[in-house]
Design an enzyme around this catalytic site. Structure first.
Site, mmCIF file in Angstrom:
data_model
loop_
_atom_site.group_PDB
_atom_site.id
_atom_site.type_symbol
_atom_site.label_atom_id
_atom_site.label_comp_id
_atom_site.label_asym_id
_atom_site.label_seq_id
_atom_site.Cartn_x
_atom_site.Cartn_y
_atom_site.Cartn_z
ATOM 1 N N GLU A 37 0.840 -1.237 0.079
ATOM 2 C CA GLU A 37 0.206 -0.089 0.020
ATOM 3 C C GLU A 37 0.907 1.201 0.229
ATOM 4 O O GLU A 37 1.771 1.331 0.919
ATOM 5 C CB GLU A 37 -0.872 0.165 1.290
ATOM 6 C CG GLU A 37 -1.475 1.232 1.302
ATOM 7 C CD GLU A 37 -1.979 1.417 2.820
ATOM 8 O OE1 GLU A 37 -1.704 2.429 3.364
ATOM 9 O OE2 GLU A 37 -2.890 0.635 3.471
ATOM 10 N N ARG A 62 -3.709 -2.448 11.265
ATOM 11 C CA ARG A 62 -3.787 -3.582 10.320
ATOM 12 C C ARG A 62 -4.055 -2.990 8.812
ATOM 13 O O ARG A 62 -4.569 -3.306 8.015
ATOM 14 C CB ARG A 62 -5.124 -4.188 10.477
ATOM 15 C CG ARG A 62 -4.989 -4.804 12.163
ATOM 16 C CD ARG A 62 -6.147 -5.735 12.418
ATOM 17 N NE ARG A 62 -6.160 -6.958 11.411
ATOM 18 C CZ ARG A 62 -5.351 -8.134 11.525
ATOM 19 N NH1 ARG A 62 -4.150 -8.121 12.533
ATOM 20 N NH2 ARG A 62 -5.321 -8.873 10.803
ATOM 21 N N CYS A 67 7.528 -0.269 0.180
ATOM 22 C CA CYS A 67 8.543 -0.817 0.521
ATOM 23 C C CYS A 67 9.414 -0.674 1.688
ATOM 24 O O CYS A 67 9.829 -1.444 2.601
ATOM 25 C CB CYS A 67 9.648 -1.077 -0.783
ATOM 26 S SG CYS A 67 10.317 0.299 -1.089
ATOM 27 N N HIS A 105 14.452 1.756 -3.572
ATOM 28 C CA HIS A 105 13.773 0.428 -3.034
ATOM 29 C C HIS A 105 14.788 -0.059 -1.982
ATOM 30 O O HIS A 105 15.800 -0.052 -2.120
ATOM 31 C CB HIS A 105 13.552 -0.470 -4.149
ATOM 32 C CG HIS A 105 12.639 -1.792 -3.799
ATOM 33 N ND1 HIS A 105 11.631 -1.610 -3.494
ATOM 34 C CD2 HIS A 105 13.340 -2.937 -3.717
ATOM 35 C CE1 HIS A 105 11.053 -2.973 -3.134
ATOM 36 N NE2 HIS A 105 12.288 -3.830 -3.330
ATOM 37 N N ASP A 119 12.073 -9.520 0.407
ATOM 38 C CA ASP A 119 11.794 -8.473 -0.100
ATOM 39 C C ASP A 119 10.208 -8.535 -0.166
ATOM 40 O O ASP A 119 9.607 -9.287 -0.880
ATOM 41 C CB ASP A 119 12.414 -8.266 -1.534
ATOM 42 C CG ASP A 119 12.078 -6.900 -2.141
ATOM 43 O OD1 ASP A 119 11.220 -6.020 -1.534
ATOM 44 O OD2 ASP A 119 12.370 -6.509 -3.106
#
Length: 149
Positions: A37, A62, A67, A105, A119
């Site tokens: 998300e 929740r 990343c 990332h 990952d």
């Protein structure tokens, strides 16, 4: 912040020790139970890398994460369990966009008898850790390739 609350959030019920079995189980459970998300990023909500707010967002509220949050939380939990974890920078779309993508990332390297990539920072990424070796890595219908550039 408690590792037990994290394990409950991801639905992991296996042994908790720095082993490949545990790493694989935790990675798979988080991949299948916590969505990728990036809503906060898209909405301009300030995001950071402090584990406290990340833990609150993903475990207590929740929600999912992007990343740096997903892999940041995974790395924290693995270290708490006793794994040897190293954070490294990744580059999403490097082949197309070049070196300007370096650092866009976060990836984790987990050292056991061999080194594995963990990952969870891509919505369509790996479901289980993969050995840090060039070649083709299959996970069910998913196929991933590591190559040395």
């Amino acid at each position: 912040m408690q590792v037990g609350a994290y394990l409950d959030r991801i639905g992991y019920r296996g042994p908790v020790a720095p082993t490949l079995e545990c790493l694989t189980g935790i990675h798979r459970c988080q991949a299948l139970n916590v969505p990728y998300e990036n809503l906060d990023v898209q909405l301009g909500v300030p995001v950071g890398q402090d584990i406290g707010p990340i833990f609150d967002k993903i475990v207590n509220q929740r929600r999912g994460g992007w990343c740096y949050e997903m892999n940041g939380l995974l790395g924290w939990a693995l270290r708490e369990i006793g794994f040897d974890v190293m954070r490294v920078t990744g580059a999403v779309h490097r082949r197309d966009r070049g070196d300007s993508t370096l650092g866009n990332h976060l990836v984790l390297l987990v050292r056991l008898e061999k080194t594995y990539i963990a990952d969870l920072g891509l919505g369509d990424g790996i479901r289980e850790p993969i050995l840090l070796e060039a070649g083709v890595h299959r996970q069910g219908e998913l196929v991933f390739r590591l190559e040395q550039l």
